[in-house]
Enzyme design. Sequence first.
Site, mmCIF file in Angstrom:
data_model
loop_
_atom_site.group_PDB
_atom_site.id
_atom_site.type_symbol
_atom_site.label_atom_id
_atom_site.label_comp_id
_atom_site.label_asym_id
_atom_site.label_seq_id
_atom_site.Cartn_x
_atom_site.Cartn_y
_atom_site.Cartn_z
ATOM 1 N N HIS A 172 -19.415 51.415 -22.749
ATOM 2 C CA HIS A 172 -20.508 51.189 -21.491
ATOM 3 C C HIS A 172 -21.592 50.467 -22.028
ATOM 4 C CE1 HIS A 172 -23.217 52.495 -18.446
ATOM 5 N NE2 HIS A 172 -22.165 53.000 -18.079
ATOM 6 N N LYS A 212 -23.881 60.634 -17.332
ATOM 7 C CA LYS A 212 -24.727 59.935 -17.990
ATOM 8 C C LYS A 212 -25.561 61.311 -18.873
ATOM 9 C CE LYS A 212 -25.004 55.870 -15.507
ATOM 10 N NZ LYS A 212 -25.840 54.406 -15.253
ATOM 11 N N GLY A 225 -26.922 50.792 -11.833
ATOM 12 C CA GLY A 225 -28.346 51.471 -11.530
ATOM 13 C C GLY A 225 -29.330 50.676 -10.979
ATOM 14 N N ASN A 238 -19.360 59.060 -14.170
ATOM 15 C CA ASN A 238 -20.011 59.243 -15.288
ATOM 16 C C ASN A 238 -21.507 59.876 -15.027
ATOM 17 O OD1 ASN A 238 -21.473 58.478 -17.884
ATOM 18 N ND2 ASN A 238 -21.611 56.429 -17.161
ATOM 19 N N SER A 270 -23.434 50.408 -8.838
ATOM 20 C CA SER A 270 -24.101 50.701 -7.549
ATOM 21 C C SER A 270 -23.081 51.013 -6.502
ATOM 22 C CB SER A 270 -25.087 49.824 -7.268
ATOM 23 O OG SER A 270 -26.164 49.620 -8.252
ATOM 24 N N GLU A 305 -24.458 50.776 -21.278
ATOM 25 C CA GLU A 305 -25.701 51.261 -21.935
ATOM 26 C C GLU A 305 -25.519 51.531 -23.329
ATOM 27 O OE1 GLU A 305 -25.995 54.441 -18.902
ATOM 28 O OE2 GLU A 305 -26.665 53.016 -17.387
HETATM 29 C C1 PEP Z 1 -22.387 53.506 -14.501
HETATM 30 O O1 PEP Z 1 -23.099 53.789 -15.265
HETATM 31 O O2 PEP Z 1 -20.934 53.200 -15.112
HETATM 32 C C2 PEP Z 1 -22.533 53.142 -13.167
HETATM 33 C C3 PEP Z 1 -21.706 52.148 -12.650
HETATM 34 O O3 PEP Z 1 -23.738 53.437 -12.717
HETATM 35 P P1 PEP Z 1 -24.320 53.339 -11.259
HETATM 36 O O4 PEP Z 1 -23.062 53.641 -10.517
HETATM 37 O O5 PEP Z 1 -25.407 54.179 -11.225
HETATM 38 O O6 PEP Z 1 -24.634 51.955 -11.011
#
Ligand code: PEP
Length: 262
Positions: free
Chosen positions: A99, A15, A177, A13, A217, A101
Amino acid sequence: MTRRRRAPFVAGNWKMNLGLREAADLSRKIVEARASVPEATLVLIPPYTALAAVAGAIAGSDVGLGAQDLYWEKQGAFTGEVSGPMLRDAGCGYVLVGHSERRQLFGETDETVGRKTRAALESGLTPIVCVGEVLEERDAGRALERIDAQLAKGLGGLSKGDLSCIVIAYEPVWAIGTGRTATPVQAEEVHAHIRQWIADSYGNEAAACAIILYGGSVKPANSYPLFRENDIDGFLVGGASLDAGGFIGIVGEALRAHREEK
Ligand code: PEP
């Protein structure tokens, strides 16, 4: 539940990152590196503006394309929105729905997630339905309860017939994140719970077929122990997917765990 484990499914993703040239470059690098992880399913999820550039760069490969969101209506006066048929037209096979976010920053609710999931399936897209608890819910011992509510509404009252192979991404919000990953044991507890929920609601066949991704992460250093867990079928990767080496490193480590199981 006994089932045959499949090779990892890993989606990146991106983003709200990358211009057209950067997106095409990253896609080309991933297509080149794909030969080193041939059994895995890979899906790239760029911002809308880069869908065409990525579709061009991955053409002729088996790397999949997804979008980060969709609207449930097919067309009309909905300024700023993009529909399922439009995403199909742009070459997408997948779409993220719900998601965290979108939920936290843009007012997405379990109900709107359900409408979007249905719209995606009606358009012939595979929805990647995201669920996950916030830290307060985990600390209060209510993580599984929250996941159940998200699944019940997020799958939008789909019938057994509507649902063949669903993709669910479990993303604990406190791990997105933040650099803080759920431990393999913490993640597996929720993944196994999700699979059981699908079995109870849609039957064992749907549960065995469901692809349940972990997100939060994920990096090359933690994908091996996570993928070794029985109900973790792959990853939804944010930050680390913006670098071809990091993304393919995650896939390679998961594949190493998969090969060891055979
Ligand atoms: C995500 O946005 O779906 C995500 C898992 O982000 P990150 O890997 O940066 O934690």
